[in-house]
Design a protein around this motif. Structure first.
Motif, short mmCIF file in Angstrom:
data_model
loop_
_atom_site.label_atom_id
_atom_site.label_comp_id
_atom_site.label_asym_id
_atom_site.label_seq_id
_atom_site.Cartn_x
_atom_site.Cartn_y
_atom_site.Cartn_z
N GLU A 161 12.74 -61.47 -41.99
CA GLU A 161 11.50 -61.87 -42.67
C GLU A 161 11.75 -61.81 -44.17
O GLU A 161 11.98 -60.74 -44.73
CB GLU A 161 10.35 -60.94 -42.29
CG GLU A 161 9.04 -61.33 -42.96
CD GLU A 161 7.90 -60.38 -42.65
OE1 GLU A 161 6.88 -60.43 -43.37
OE2 GLU A 161 8.03 -59.56 -41.71
N ARG A 199 12.14 -63.34 -32.50
CA ARG A 199 13.05 -62.33 -31.95
C ARG A 199 12.89 -62.21 -30.44
O ARG A 199 13.87 -62.05 -29.70
CB ARG A 199 12.81 -60.98 -32.63
CG ARG A 199 13.32 -60.94 -34.07
CD ARG A 199 12.90 -59.67 -34.78
NE ARG A 199 13.47 -59.60 -36.13
CZ ARG A 199 12.94 -58.90 -37.13
NH1 ARG A 199 11.83 -58.20 -36.94
NH2 ARG A 199 13.52 -58.90 -38.32
N GLU A 200 11.65 -62.30 -29.96
CA GLU A 200 11.40 -62.24 -28.52
C GLU A 200 12.06 -63.41 -27.81
O GLU A 200 12.69 -63.24 -26.76
CB GLU A 200 9.89 -62.23 -28.26
CG GLU A 200 9.16 -60.99 -28.75
CD GLU A 200 7.65 -61.10 -28.56
OE1 GLU A 200 7.21 -62.11 -27.96
OE2 GLU A 200 6.93 -60.20 -29.02
N SER A 204 5.54 -63.01 -40.81
CA SER A 204 5.87 -61.88 -39.93
C SER A 204 5.54 -62.19 -38.48
O SER A 204 6.27 -61.77 -37.57
CB SER A 204 5.11 -60.63 -40.38
OG SER A 204 3.71 -60.85 -40.39
N GLU A 257 8.46 -62.06 -35.53
CA GLU A 257 8.32 -61.20 -34.35
C GLU A 257 8.49 -62.00 -33.07
O GLU A 257 9.23 -61.60 -32.16
CB GLU A 257 6.96 -60.51 -34.37
CG GLU A 257 6.73 -59.59 -33.19
CD GLU A 257 5.36 -58.92 -33.23
OE1 GLU A 257 5.01 -58.24 -32.24
OE2 GLU A 257 4.64 -59.07 -34.25
N ARG A 258 7.82 -63.14 -32.98
CA ARG A 258 7.90 -63.96 -31.77
C ARG A 258 9.28 -64.60 -31.64
O ARG A 258 9.80 -64.74 -30.52
CB ARG A 258 6.82 -65.02 -31.79
CG ARG A 258 6.58 -65.69 -30.44
CD ARG A 258 5.98 -64.72 -29.42
NE ARG A 258 4.72 -64.17 -29.88
CZ ARG A 258 3.54 -64.76 -29.71
NH1 ARG A 258 3.46 -65.91 -29.07
NH2 ARG A 258 2.44 -64.18 -30.14
N GLU A 300 -0.95 -65.66 -36.83
CA GLU A 300 -0.82 -65.37 -35.40
C GLU A 300 -1.44 -66.46 -34.54
O GLU A 300 -0.93 -66.80 -33.47
CB GLU A 300 -1.44 -64.00 -35.08
CG GLU A 300 -1.28 -63.57 -33.63
CD GLU A 300 0.17 -63.46 -33.20
OE1 GLU A 300 0.49 -63.95 -32.09
OE2 GLU A 300 0.99 -62.90 -33.97
#
Length: 247
Positions: free
Chosen positions: A120, A100-101, A93, A97-98, A23
């Protein structure tokens, strides 16, 4: 897209951990990659341009090791082929996630973009669908050297006639003087982009056991061994390059 500056290695660390796409890295990745990889924006945008010449109707386009989806976005901007879709894959992951945003934001800015699926997964265990374009953008170098040929062979077997693999990588050089020169020039590039000597040294320690580059000659020989018929370098800036491999 996040504009947070990369300060991950700005403070002295008692022990520098191996680099990971966690992250913390995801949060500063756009700044990190722009300031660390000479020519990165040019490579990414032109992967989309090149892909438009190889993409075939009714086929899948792969972005392997997609990180935040920069290549996927370039593919969607430039490829306008009937019934194509993009599959973007990353094993982080946090990246997925980012990504997709960011792609959702791109959907709101453009019309009639190629559909995209972000997954993923480990690309080493991926079952490839028939594909006309595969992008491996600074991804192969993070895969163990003894696993690279098998992956490239599976990509080659999945490629449709007239398709292509676009492979971008950091290079090492067999000539010691050339290696030293381009290493020093790359460090100068980082300094010019605001990285301190401490940041440069700690990032090098973090990544040296995780990212293992090959020479251009090694890439060419491996791609031919994997069944590709022709390997053409199309871009190089200092010790970073991109090449097209044809089935």
């Amino acid at each position: 897209m996040s504009k947070e500056p990369d300060r991950i290695f700005s403070q002295p660390l008692a022990q520098v951990p191996d680099f990971a796409f966690n992250e913390d890295v995801v949060r500063v990745f756009p700044d990190m990659i722009k300031r660390s990889v000479p020519g990165y924006p040019t490579i990414v945008e032109n992967i989309g341009v090149l892909a438009s010449q190889f993409a075939k109707p009714h086929s899948v386009l792969y972005d392997l090791g997609s990180s935040l989806g920069a290549v996927t976005q370039a593919l969607r901007r430039h490829v306008q082929i009937e019934d194509c879709r993009v599959i973007a894959i990353d094993n982080s992951s946090a990246m997925v996630e980012r990504c997709r945003e960011y792609l959702h934001a791109q959907d709101s800015m453009f019309q009639e973009l190629l559909p995209v699926e972000v997954i993923e997964a480990d690309i080493l265990s991926l079952q490839f669908q028939p594909t006309s374009l595969v992008a491996l953008n600074f991804t192969l170098q993070f895969i163990k050297p003894d696993q690279r040929l098998e992956l490239l062979g599976r990509i080659r077997n999945a490629l449709l006639p007239g398709g292509a693999l676009i492979l971008s990588e950091k290079l090492c050089f067999e000539d010691d003087e050339q290696q030293q020169l381009l290493t020093e020039l790359h460090i100068a590039f980082k300094r010019a982009n605001g990285y301190s000597e401490l940041e440069i040294a700690q990032k090098r320690s973090a990544i040296e056991n995780v990212m293992i580059p090959d020479s251009l000659e090694t890439h060419r020989e491996r791609l031919l061994s994997a069944g590709f018929s022709k390997v053409t370098p199309w871009f190089q800036c200092l010790n970073f390059a991109s090449m097209i491999a044809l089935p």
